[in-house]
Design a protein around this motif. Structure first.
Motif, mmCIF file in Angstrom:
data_model
loop_
_atom_site.group_PDB
_atom_site.id
_atom_site.type_symbol
_atom_site.label_atom_id
_atom_site.label_comp_id
_atom_site.label_asym_id
_atom_site.label_seq_id
_atom_site.Cartn_x
_atom_site.Cartn_y
_atom_site.Cartn_z
ATOM 1 N N ARG A 72 -2.023 -9.910 -3.266
ATOM 2 C CA ARG A 72 -3.422 -10.063 -3.680
ATOM 3 C C ARG A 72 -4.370 -9.284 -2.782
ATOM 4 N NH1 ARG A 72 -2.225 -15.865 -3.966
ATOM 5 N NH2 ARG A 72 -1.557 -16.390 -6.087
ATOM 6 N N LYS A 73 -3.852 -8.780 -1.663
ATOM 7 C CA LYS A 73 -4.704 -7.943 -0.813
ATOM 8 C C LYS A 73 -5.251 -6.800 -1.662
ATOM 9 C CE LYS A 73 -2.524 -8.707 3.707
ATOM 10 N NZ LYS A 73 -3.734 -8.965 4.496
ATOM 11 N N PRO A 74 -6.536 -6.518 -1.569
ATOM 12 C CA PRO A 74 -7.140 -5.514 -2.460
ATOM 13 C C PRO A 74 -6.423 -4.173 -2.445
ATOM 14 C CG PRO A 74 -8.836 -6.709 -1.264
ATOM 15 C CD PRO A 74 -7.533 -7.148 -0.688
ATOM 16 N N GLU A 75 -6.027 -3.709 -1.243
ATOM 17 C CA GLU A 75 -5.397 -2.396 -1.164
ATOM 18 C C GLU A 75 -4.023 -2.370 -1.824
ATOM 19 O OE1 GLU A 75 -6.127 -4.550 1.220
ATOM 20 O OE2 GLU A 75 -5.106 -4.098 3.120
ATOM 21 N N PRO A 109 4.197 1.605 -7.259
ATOM 22 C CA PRO A 109 4.879 2.877 -6.992
ATOM 23 C C PRO A 109 5.441 2.871 -5.574
ATOM 24 C CG PRO A 109 2.496 3.174 -6.956
ATOM 25 C CD PRO A 109 2.740 1.781 -7.446
ATOM 26 N N ALA A 110 6.723 3.159 -5.461
ATOM 27 C CA ALA A 110 7.389 3.061 -4.160
ATOM 28 C C ALA A 110 6.779 4.000 -3.133
ATOM 29 C CB ALA A 110 8.882 3.349 -4.327
ATOM 30 N N ASP A 111 6.469 5.238 -3.553
ATOM 31 C CA ASP A 111 5.999 6.225 -2.580
ATOM 32 C C ASP A 111 4.585 5.946 -2.087
ATOM 33 O OD1 ASP A 111 4.696 6.799 -4.922
ATOM 34 O OD2 ASP A 111 5.199 8.929 -4.956
ATOM 35 N N THR A 112 3.911 4.979 -2.702
ATOM 36 C CA THR A 112 2.576 4.598 -2.245
ATOM 37 C C THR A 112 2.589 3.249 -1.534
ATOM 38 O OG1 THR A 112 1.641 5.755 -4.156
ATOM 39 C CG2 THR A 112 0.174 4.284 -2.950
ATOM 40 N N LEU A 113 3.387 2.322 -2.058
ATOM 41 C CA LEU A 113 3.419 0.987 -1.462
ATOM 42 C C LEU A 113 4.130 0.974 -0.113
ATOM 43 C CD1 LEU A 113 2.876 -2.066 -1.687
ATOM 44 C CD2 LEU A 113 5.126 -2.283 -2.753
ATOM 45 N N LEU A 114 5.253 1.681 -0.001
ATOM 46 C CA LEU A 114 6.022 1.630 1.244
ATOM 47 C C LEU A 114 5.209 2.093 2.456
ATOM 48 C CD1 LEU A 114 9.543 2.798 0.023
ATOM 49 C CD2 LEU A 114 8.835 0.496 0.680
ATOM 50 N N PRO A 115 4.501 3.241 2.385
ATOM 51 C CA PRO A 115 3.679 3.617 3.544
ATOM 52 C C PRO A 115 2.641 2.558 3.893
ATOM 53 C CG PRO A 115 3.894 5.464 2.021
ATOM 54 C CD PRO A 115 4.453 4.264 1.327
ATOM 55 N N ALA A 170 -3.112 -4.814 -4.363
ATOM 56 C CA ALA A 170 -3.338 -5.158 -5.771
ATOM 57 C C ALA A 170 -3.789 -3.944 -6.574
ATOM 58 C CB ALA A 170 -4.369 -6.277 -5.865
ATOM 59 N N ALA A 171 -4.568 -3.060 -5.942
ATOM 60 C CA ALA A 171 -5.090 -1.892 -6.658
ATOM 61 C C ALA A 171 -3.994 -0.921 -7.072
ATOM 62 C CB ALA A 171 -6.116 -1.171 -5.780
ATOM 63 N N LEU A 172 -2.831 -1.004 -6.433
ATOM 64 C CA LEU A 172 -1.745 -0.067 -6.731
ATOM 65 C C LEU A 172 -0.842 -0.542 -7.864
ATOM 66 C CD1 LEU A 172 -0.577 0.727 -3.070
ATOM 67 C CD2 LEU A 172 -2.108 2.095 -4.503
ATOM 68 N N SER A 173 -0.950 -1.805 -8.242
ATOM 69 C CA SER A 173 0.033 -2.381 -9.159
ATOM 70 C C SER A 173 -0.255 -2.033 -10.613
ATOM 71 C CB SER A 173 0.075 -3.903 -8.994
ATOM 72 O OG SER A 173 -1.121 -4.487 -9.465
ATOM 73 N N THR A 174 0.826 -2.020 -11.382
ATOM 74 C CA THR A 174 0.751 -1.893 -12.833
ATOM 75 C C THR A 174 1.706 -2.930 -13.416
ATOM 76 O OG1 THR A 174 2.493 -0.207 -12.827
ATOM 77 C CG2 THR A 174 0.210 0.568 -12.787
ATOM 78 N N LYS A 175 1.701 -3.083 -14.727
ATOM 79 C CA LYS A 175 2.586 -4.057 -15.359
ATOM 80 C C LYS A 175 3.530 -3.349 -16.318
ATOM 81 C CE LYS A 175 1.657 -8.284 -15.912
ATOM 82 N NZ LYS A 175 1.244 -9.611 -16.412
ATOM 83 N N VAL A 176 4.794 -3.744 -16.245
ATOM 84 C CA VAL A 176 5.809 -3.297 -17.196
ATOM 85 C C VAL A 176 6.286 -4.554 -17.907
ATOM 86 C CG1 VAL A 176 8.051 -2.215 -17.504
ATOM 87 C CG2 VAL A 176 6.500 -1.371 -15.738
ATOM 88 N N GLY A 177 5.792 -4.773 -19.113
ATOM 89 C CA GLY A 177 6.053 -6.039 -19.779
ATOM 90 C C GLY A 177 5.358 -7.151 -19.010
ATOM 91 N N ARG A 178 6.130 -8.154 -18.600
ATOM 92 C CA ARG A 178 5.576 -9.259 -17.813
ATOM 93 C C ARG A 178 5.753 -9.025 -16.321
ATOM 94 N NH1 ARG A 178 8.425 -14.487 -20.059
ATOM 95 N NH2 ARG A 178 7.140 -15.403 -18.413
ATOM 96 N N LEU A 193 2.928 -0.726 3.412
ATOM 97 C CA LEU A 193 3.601 -1.848 4.075
ATOM 98 C C LEU A 193 3.891 -1.516 5.536
ATOM 99 C CD1 LEU A 193 6.108 -3.072 1.320
ATOM 100 C CD2 LEU A 193 3.963 -4.143 2.033
ATOM 101 N N TRP A 194 4.265 -0.269 5.805
ATOM 102 C CA TRP A 194 4.468 0.133 7.198
ATOM 103 C C TRP A 194 3.141 0.135 7.955
ATOM 104 C CZ3 TRP A 194 8.979 2.616 4.841
ATOM 105 C CH2 TRP A 194 10.162 2.345 5.534
ATOM 106 N N GLN A 195 2.112 0.635 7.310
ATOM 107 C CA GLN A 195 0.800 0.700 7.956
ATOM 108 C C GLN A 195 0.286 -0.693 8.300
ATOM 109 O OE1 GLN A 195 -2.159 2.841 5.666
ATOM 110 N NE2 GLN A 195 -3.850 1.829 6.713
ATOM 111 N N LEU A 196 0.545 -1.659 7.431
ATOM 112 C CA LEU A 196 0.070 -3.022 7.650
ATOM 113 C C LEU A 196 0.982 -3.823 8.576
ATOM 114 C CD1 LEU A 196 -1.055 -3.890 4.001
ATOM 115 C CD2 LEU A 196 -2.520 -3.330 5.957
ATOM 116 N N GLY A 197 2.094 -3.221 9.002
ATOM 117 C CA GLY A 197 2.967 -3.884 9.966
ATOM 118 C C GLY A 197 4.006 -4.808 9.363
ATOM 119 N N TYR A 198 4.248 -4.701 8.058
ATOM 120 C CA TYR A 198 5.248 -5.562 7.424
ATOM 121 C C TYR A 198 6.658 -4.994 7.527
ATOM 122 C CZ TYR A 198 1.414 -8.278 5.504
ATOM 123 O OH TYR A 198 0.303 -9.069 5.380
ATOM 124 N N LEU A 199 6.778 -3.750 7.967
ATOM 125 C CA LEU A 199 8.078 -3.123 8.170
ATOM 126 C C LEU A 199 8.116 -2.548 9.580
ATOM 127 C CD1 LEU A 199 8.470 -1.274 4.742
ATOM 128 C CD2 LEU A 199 9.771 -3.250 5.526
#
Length: 332
Positions: A187-190, A205-211, A192-200, A213-219
């Motif tokens: 739900r963090k804005p940065e 996008p992996a190439d955008t989310l992974l950096p 949530a803004a990247l997400s899309t829906k495929v069906g339910r 997650l590293w930047q935010l210290g989750y990896l």
């Protein structure tokens, strides 16, 4: 062709009269998580007395319990989760207590079967309800529990499938956080803004989310990755299935914010004292049996393996030598 030995017969042939969970798993072919689950069942033998570093059980008693129960068949009604869940092969392995390698072979092994393994969606996830139903049908056809081996797997593609989307389940595995914590995280804005829906299904996008997650210290920025983190990155194509990353993969991961060799702690580990197999397993985020099996496979293949030294506390390995064995350079 002679019938496959039962679990009890395999245990009867075990070389030791005192077995750890890892020993039982190795002897029977079950996963360690399955053995631990069975150890909670009524009538399971009590632990052997003594000052053991790990739980140990008398071989004859365990073989007798297996003979009486033959408890290796999956009961779909006892599996966790809801039928609407979308799961990866790794999650299927975790929920059923089977080895991930075994589950990963199922789609190809049963592709031409009259009852093939359920199909994956474009993101590589499966309907948990369909998987449970399929496992139930397989169990009902295999006769006495613990006596039938799966069919020989068909040849698998040599190329690793690459996904370009990350699901919430994959975020849980990457971050080690539970479902509710991940719901809050995405739900963090940065994010949530990247997400899309495929069906339910909500995906990123992996190439955008992974950096991010590293930047935010989750990896971790450096040092060894956890086993689940590594598994997800393999599924996404950012790591090889075995060995070290290629130069291209390393460059991408560095752009994302990760450099395995950049950790002062990791370099200190490599220069540190000799380590026990238990310490190595903890450091690399795997089970003790995974260490033993990796060494055994290398020996069977005639490959060099690290030689331990004998100490008063048991066998110990040079961490630098073992790291080169555990993460061999990939051909580039």
């Amino acid at each position: 062709m002679a019938p496959a030995p039962t679990l009890a017969e395999r245990l009867d042939a075990a070389p030791s009269d005192s077995l750890s969970v890892a020993d039982i798993a190795t002897t029977t072919g079950l996963s360690e998580s399955t053995v631990r689950r069975l150890a909670k069942e009524p009538g399971w033998p009590t632990e052997e007395p003594g000052d053991h570093r790990e739980q140990r059980y008398p071989r004859e008693a365990v073989a007798g319990w297996m003979r009486d129960n033959q408890a290796t068949r999956v009961n779909p009604d006892e599996l966790p989760g809801t039928d609407d869940d979308r799961v990866t092969l790794t999650e299927i392995a975790s929920r059923t207590g089977r080895l991930r390698e075994t589950v990963s072979r199922m789609p190809s092994a049963y592709r031409n079967s009259a009852d093939p393994f359920p199909a994956a969606d474009p993101l590589g996830t499966y309907s948990w309800g369909e998987v449970k139903a399929w496992l139930g049908r397989r169990s009902s056809r295999t006769g006495p529990r613990g006596t039938v081996q799966p069919p020989a797997p068909a040849a698998e593609p040599t190329t690793q499938p690459v996904l370009d989307k990350v699901t919430t389940a994959m975020i849980e595995r990457l971050t080690g956080k539970g479902t509710q914590a991940v719901k809050t995280l995405v739900r963090k804005p940065e994010i949530a803004a990247l997400s899309t829906k495929v069906g339910r299904l909500r995906v990123w996008p992996a190439d955008t989310l992974l950096p991010l997650l590293w930047q935010l210290g989750y990896l971790p920025a450096s040092g060894p990755l956890g086993s689940e983190q590594r598994a997800v990155l393999v599924e996404l194509g950012y790591l090889p299935t075995a060995g070290k990353p290629t130069a291209e993969q390393r460059a991408v991961l560095r752009e994302f914010g990760y450099d395995e060799q950049g950790s002062v702690e990791h370099r200190a580990w490599l220069r540190g004292p000799h380590r026990t197999a238990t310490e190595l397993a903890k450091y690399y985020g795997v089970s003790l049996s995974a260490i033993s099996k990796r060494i055994a496979r290398a020996q069977e293949a005639g490959q060099p393996v690290p030689s331990p030294i004998d100490t008063e506390d048991g066998k110990r390995y040079d961490p630098k030598v073992f790291d080169a064995f555990w993460n061999p350079p990939a051909a580039e």
